[in-house]
Scaffold this active site. Sequence first.
Site, PDB file in Angstrom:
ATOM      1  N   HIS A 114      16.303  66.432  -3.822  1.00 37.16           N
ATOM      2  CA  HIS A 114      16.558  66.572  -5.280  1.00 37.16           C
ATOM      3  C   HIS A 114      16.934  65.373  -5.903  1.00 37.16           C
ATOM      4  CE1 HIS A 114      20.312  67.435  -3.193  1.00 37.16           C
ATOM      5  NE2 HIS A 114      20.959  67.263  -4.409  1.00 37.16           N
ATOM      6  N   CYS A 141      20.923  63.941   0.378  1.00 34.42           N
ATOM      7  CA  CYS A 141      22.273  64.452  -0.263  1.00 34.42           C
ATOM      8  C   CYS A 141      22.772  65.543   0.841  1.00 34.42           C
ATOM      9  CB  CYS A 141      22.043  64.885  -1.672  1.00 34.42           C
ATOM     10  SG  CYS A 141      23.625  65.629  -2.481  1.00 34.42           S
ATOM     11  N   SER A 192      23.921  68.116  -0.105  1.00 39.84           N
ATOM     12  CA  SER A 192      23.602  69.373  -0.677  1.00 39.84           C
ATOM     13  C   SER A 192      22.337  70.034  -0.003  1.00 39.84           C
ATOM     14  CB  SER A 192      23.519  69.305  -2.182  1.00 39.84           C
ATOM     15  OG  SER A 192      24.515  68.800  -2.798  1.00 39.84           O
TER      16      SER A 192
END
Length: 360
Positions: free
Chosen positions: A59, A38, A40
């Site tokens: 995550h 991701c 992020s």
Amino acid sequence: MKAALLTAPKTPLEIVDAQTDNPMPHEVLIRTVACGVCRSDLHFADGAFPHPMPVILGHEAAGVVEKVGSEVTTVKPGDHVVTFFTVFCGKCDMCLSGKYTLCTSSAIRRPDGAPPRLTLDGDPLAQFINLSAYAEQMLVHENACVAIDKEMPLEKAALLGCAVLTGAGAVFNDSKVRPGETVAIIGCGGIGLSAINAAKIAGAGRIVAIDPIASKRELALKIGATDAMDPMEDNATKSLLKSSGGGFDHAIECVGQPATAEMAWNILKRGGTATILGMIAPGKSVSIPGHTFLSAKKLQGSLLGGCVPPIDLPRLVQFYLRGDLDLDLMVAEEIRLDGINGALDGLRQGDTARSVIRFD
């Protein structure tokens, strides 16, 4: 266990042999099967957001429960689970008012004096937003995972833990898109594509995908967008206002830049709502002309789409199993853990939807 370790910002991740502790009473040990790469993660890898180091990133994951603590009642060994980073205690004011994603209770962390969950050669490692999923195992609080239907492919289920909860949740929970309304999605990565798919499920009348990369716009049209536009075109905001008949009911920003957050606000109709999902880095600000508040437009932030994971995750699984939620198109490639740095480079270049690490 093999894990991808970040030792300093802007350096390649290193594949190391890390160790997990045994589960404490409310903890779950999970064998990781798949983990999405991701954007992020990239924010932390590149230093835009600070985090203690060394740290195992990752995550957005799914796996199989291997062992549970003595007081765990929500999952059992053998269960297939999706993890999520917004661990909740279930007892604080935020949780009791239904705002599970905003829980900050210390009860979900190990008590002072307890051994670390993760170590490398005896030295403690930081756990990344309660998960650290770029690893063959995850040791997490029981309220960081939800059991799902075993018919759900785990390599697709992994995407539910962040991209889909965030994008779909923003449509269903934060924006509450109603049939016939118009929706603009700015940014067509994993989160944006999930928002587009959810807007289609919600019955939006028009869904406009906004992204500068042609391949992403094409993917957005396949997954449910009715129109697509390059925001780098001259007078893009004016064109969007004109083509939408004066603005959109909803604009959902999935990039994390001040300019795109401002665009989300500027392309709304009177009374419309802009929802900001992208991670705007510390030190950056969004500028909104004061007089535009008189149009009764609304600007809101969102964390994981305002979801209640034990309720929303099983529902999203059913959407996929009956063919409404298209996760297959979102996966650009499946890789092994040692391909993580290449996948992060792909995110830096902006030319991929989602890479998924397969551990099985």
